[in-house]
Each structure stands twice: as structure tokens, then as C-alpha cells.
Motif scaffolding. Structure first.
Motif, mmCIF file in Angstrom:
data_model
loop_
_atom_site.group_PDB
_atom_site.id
_atom_site.type_symbol
_atom_site.label_atom_id
_atom_site.label_comp_id
_atom_site.label_asym_id
_atom_site.label_seq_id
_atom_site.Cartn_x
_atom_site.Cartn_y
_atom_site.Cartn_z
ATOM 1 N N GLU A 36 0.571 -1.285 -0.168
ATOM 2 C CA GLU A 36 -0.010 0.186 0.074
ATOM 3 C C GLU A 36 0.834 1.518 0.168
ATOM 4 O O GLU A 36 0.814 2.005 -0.816
ATOM 5 N N PHE A 37 1.628 0.892 1.052
ATOM 6 C CA PHE A 37 2.805 2.895 0.684
ATOM 7 C C PHE A 37 3.363 2.724 -0.655
ATOM 8 O O PHE A 37 2.921 3.865 -1.559
ATOM 9 N N TRP A 38 4.438 1.711 -0.970
ATOM 10 C CA TRP A 38 5.071 1.812 -2.453
ATOM 11 C C TRP A 38 4.284 2.132 -3.597
ATOM 12 O O TRP A 38 4.881 2.424 -4.527
ATOM 13 N N ALA A 39 3.409 1.639 -3.880
ATOM 14 C CA ALA A 39 2.024 0.969 -4.784
ATOM 15 C C ALA A 39 1.071 1.563 -4.549
ATOM 16 O O ALA A 39 0.794 1.750 -6.110
ATOM 17 N N GLY A 40 0.276 2.007 -3.889
ATOM 18 C CA GLY A 40 -0.865 2.780 -3.825
ATOM 19 C C GLY A 40 -1.080 3.661 -3.649
ATOM 20 O O GLY A 40 0.029 4.725 -3.619
ATOM 21 N N ASP A 41 -2.382 4.487 -3.991
ATOM 22 C CA ASP A 41 -2.312 5.967 -4.162
ATOM 23 C C ASP A 41 -3.455 6.311 -2.757
ATOM 24 O O ASP A 41 -4.100 6.964 -3.643
ATOM 25 N N ASP A 42 -3.985 5.173 -2.020
ATOM 26 C CA ASP A 42 -5.001 5.936 -1.706
ATOM 27 C C ASP A 42 -4.988 6.360 0.334
ATOM 28 O O ASP A 42 -4.155 5.560 0.321
ATOM 29 N N PRO A 43 -4.862 7.644 -0.345
ATOM 30 C CA PRO A 43 -4.253 8.759 1.185
ATOM 31 C C PRO A 43 -5.068 7.871 2.363
ATOM 32 O O PRO A 43 -4.229 8.555 3.467
ATOM 33 N N THR A 44 -5.464 7.139 2.707
ATOM 34 C CA THR A 44 -6.409 6.888 3.922
ATOM 35 C C THR A 44 -6.483 5.411 4.173
ATOM 36 O O THR A 44 -6.678 4.883 4.500
ATOM 37 N N ALA A 45 -5.698 3.974 3.044
ATOM 38 C CA ALA A 45 -5.137 3.090 2.942
ATOM 39 C C ALA A 45 -3.918 2.753 4.598
ATOM 40 O O ALA A 45 -3.347 3.865 4.479
ATOM 41 N N PRO A 46 -4.860 2.012 5.632
ATOM 42 C CA PRO A 46 -3.436 2.055 6.229
ATOM 43 C C PRO A 46 -2.390 1.723 6.440
ATOM 44 O O PRO A 46 -1.296 2.497 6.630
ATOM 45 N N GLY A 47 -1.378 1.108 4.819
ATOM 46 C CA GLY A 47 0.348 1.312 5.186
ATOM 47 C C GLY A 47 0.510 2.551 3.827
ATOM 48 O O GLY A 47 1.465 3.140 4.841
ATOM 49 N N THR A 48 -0.114 4.144 3.761
ATOM 50 C CA THR A 48 0.155 5.001 4.188
ATOM 51 C C THR A 48 0.645 5.571 4.993
ATOM 52 O O THR A 48 1.342 6.113 5.383
ATOM 53 N N LEU A 49 0.497 4.699 6.233
ATOM 54 C CA LEU A 49 1.486 5.040 7.799
ATOM 55 C C LEU A 49 2.791 4.508 8.279
ATOM 56 O O LEU A 49 2.792 4.820 9.477
ATOM 57 N N LEU A 50 3.091 4.101 7.446
ATOM 58 C CA LEU A 50 3.585 2.913 7.365
ATOM 59 C C LEU A 50 5.310 3.360 8.266
ATOM 60 O O LEU A 50 5.526 2.328 9.094
ATOM 61 N N PHE A 51 6.063 4.399 7.213
ATOM 62 C CA PHE A 51 7.123 4.952 8.207
ATOM 63 C C PHE A 51 6.508 6.520 8.696
ATOM 64 O O PHE A 51 7.110 7.578 9.601
ATOM 65 N N GLY A 52 5.420 6.883 9.444
ATOM 66 C CA GLY A 52 4.496 7.716 10.055
ATOM 67 C C GLY A 52 3.298 8.354 9.444
ATOM 68 O O GLY A 52 3.730 8.716 8.070
ATOM 69 N N PRO A 53 3.352 9.204 10.054
ATOM 70 C CA PRO A 53 1.751 10.079 9.124
ATOM 71 C C PRO A 53 2.587 11.017 7.906
ATOM 72 O O PRO A 53 4.224 11.471 7.945
ATOM 73 N N VAL A 54 1.966 10.897 6.560
ATOM 74 C CA VAL A 54 2.680 11.388 5.653
ATOM 75 C C VAL A 54 2.157 13.527 5.845
ATOM 76 O O VAL A 54 0.990 13.501 5.748
ATOM 77 N N ARG A 55 3.368 14.000 5.365
ATOM 78 C CA ARG A 55 3.298 14.967 5.346
ATOM 79 C C ARG A 55 2.608 15.618 3.933
ATOM 80 O O ARG A 55 3.616 15.750 2.949
ATOM 81 N N GLN A 56 1.594 16.404 3.377
ATOM 82 C CA GLN A 56 1.165 16.423 2.210
ATOM 83 C C GLN A 56 1.557 17.768 1.881
ATOM 84 O O GLN A 56 1.544 19.009 2.783
ATOM 85 N N SER A 57 2.276 18.317 1.161
ATOM 86 C CA SER A 57 2.335 19.254 0.264
ATOM 87 C C SER A 57 1.037 20.519 0.562
ATOM 88 O O SER A 57 0.294 20.211 0.150
ATOM 89 N N ASN A 58 1.495 21.750 0.200
ATOM 90 C CA ASN A 58 0.856 22.636 1.182
ATOM 91 C C ASN A 58 -0.625 22.833 -0.764
ATOM 92 O O ASN A 58 -1.483 22.658 -0.686
ATOM 93 N N ALA A 59 -0.056 22.581 -1.593
ATOM 94 C CA ALA A 59 -0.815 22.852 -3.129
ATOM 95 C C ALA A 59 -1.975 21.066 -2.789
ATOM 96 O O ALA A 59 -3.200 21.557 -3.316
#
Length: 183
Positions: free
Chosen positions: A156-179
Motif C-alpha cells: 500500500e505504501f510503495w504501490a498505492g495511491d490511497d491516502p486513507t489506506a493503513p499502509g500510508t502510515l507505515l513510516f509515520g504520518p505523511v506530510r502533504q504538500s501545501n498544494a
């Protein structure tokens, strides 16, 4: 082509790995990551745990270097590799298995919250508050991550594109760009 969200999460991991902050990953950055992880775990230099971590991290470096075709891998190179991952899920699984073996310090086939915390702290090069992140990662609620759970999260982290997927948090919360946040 990577979405803005994918760029944000990959850039965050890339920046953490770029130990000398020169805008490129080299073997030295993977050596530094190995040393940070060894230190966080309290593994002595030259110990079996140190050698295991070095083997896994340098194996990942050699794979990334070969895929990017350069000894100085930029974030754009990494994003190019990420673009290929949905059609190379066997490679993602292979990397997940190697990383699971690195994170599972006591070789019991489970990753505990403490083992996960050490992964994130080592990766980021600093203590990283995770709050309830592990609870989100632990999809079956048993208090640990199995190899299968970790592989799904890694994918989910490396190949996924879903911000709500649990794997998105594997390395901690993702900081999204201002845009991305509309700022």
C-alpha cells in the motif's frame, strides 16, 4: 505517473534516507541508514544483527540502483521506479519480506509496536511520535503485524495511491504538500 500524494509520501521517505542532504541517494546513505537503525536497536558494530541489517539495506540499495540505472538516485528516479511497481508486485513482496526480516528483531514472526517504532525512528533519523499509528496498521487487531499484514502495508505504501489506506502510515504520518492541502 505518480500522483501528488504519491510524490509527497515518497519524497518524505527519500528525504529521510538522504543522510547528507545532497538530493541523491547513494550507497553511503544506505550505510548511514544501517548505522542509525543499528544504534536505535542497540546492536553493537559487527554483531550478527548489524550484519543482517547491512545486508538487507545494501541489498535494497543495489536493487534501487539497478532499477534507476545510476549510482546517484534522485527522488525523480525513485518515483520512476514507483510508477513501475503496480506491474511488479513480486518485487514489492520480495522487498517487503526482506524488510520484515529487518524489523522483526527477535525473529518471532511478528512485528511489535516497539519494533515498528524503532523502524520509524531509524528511518527518520530522530524520535518520531506515532500516536495511534500502530493501531491503524494492525488490521486484525491482535497487537502485532504478521508477515502478511506487513507485506500488504508495504505494498500500500510503495504501490498505492490511497491516502486513507493503513499502509500510508507505515513510516509515520505523511506530510502533504501545501498544494495538496489547498494551502
Amino acid at each position: 505517473m505518480a500522483s501528488g500524494f504519491q510524490r509527497d509520501k515518497i519524497t518524505g521517505v527519500f528525504t529521510a534516507m538522504d543522510h547528507d542532504h545532497d538530493g541523491a541517494l547513494t550507497e553511503a546513505d544506505f550505510d548511514a541508514l544501517t548505522d542509525r537503525w543499528r544504534e536505535v536497536r542497540g546492536a553493537p558494530v559487527g554483531s550478527p544483527d548489524h550484519h543482517r541489517l547491512a545486508t538487507i539495506m545494501l541489498g535494497w540499495w543495489h536493487t534501487l540502483r539497478a532499477a534507476a540505472g545510476t549510482d546517484r538516485v534522485t527522488v525523480h528516479d525513485v518515483l520512476g521506479v514507483v510508477d513501475q511497481l503496480p506491474s511488479a508486485l513480486d518485487a514489492v513482496t520480495e522487498t517487503a519480506n526482506a524488510m520484515f526480516d529487518a524489523v522483526d528483531e527477535d525473529h518471532d514472526g511478528r512485528i511489535t509496536p516497539a519494533e515498528h517504532q524503532r523502524l520509524v525512528d531509524a528511518w527518520n533519523g530522530r524520535p518520531t511520535p506515532l500516536g495511534d499509528v500502530f493501531r491503524s496498521l494492525d488490521t486484525n487487531g491482535d497487537g502485532t503485524l504478521s508477515r502478511d499484514e506487513f507485506t500488504a502495508l508495504w505494498t500500500e505504501f510503495w504501490a498505492g495511491d490511497d491516502p486513507t489506506a493503513p499502509g500510508t502510515l507505515l513510516f509515520g504520518p505523511v506530510r502533504q504538500s501545501n498544494a495538496k492541502r489547498g494551502v
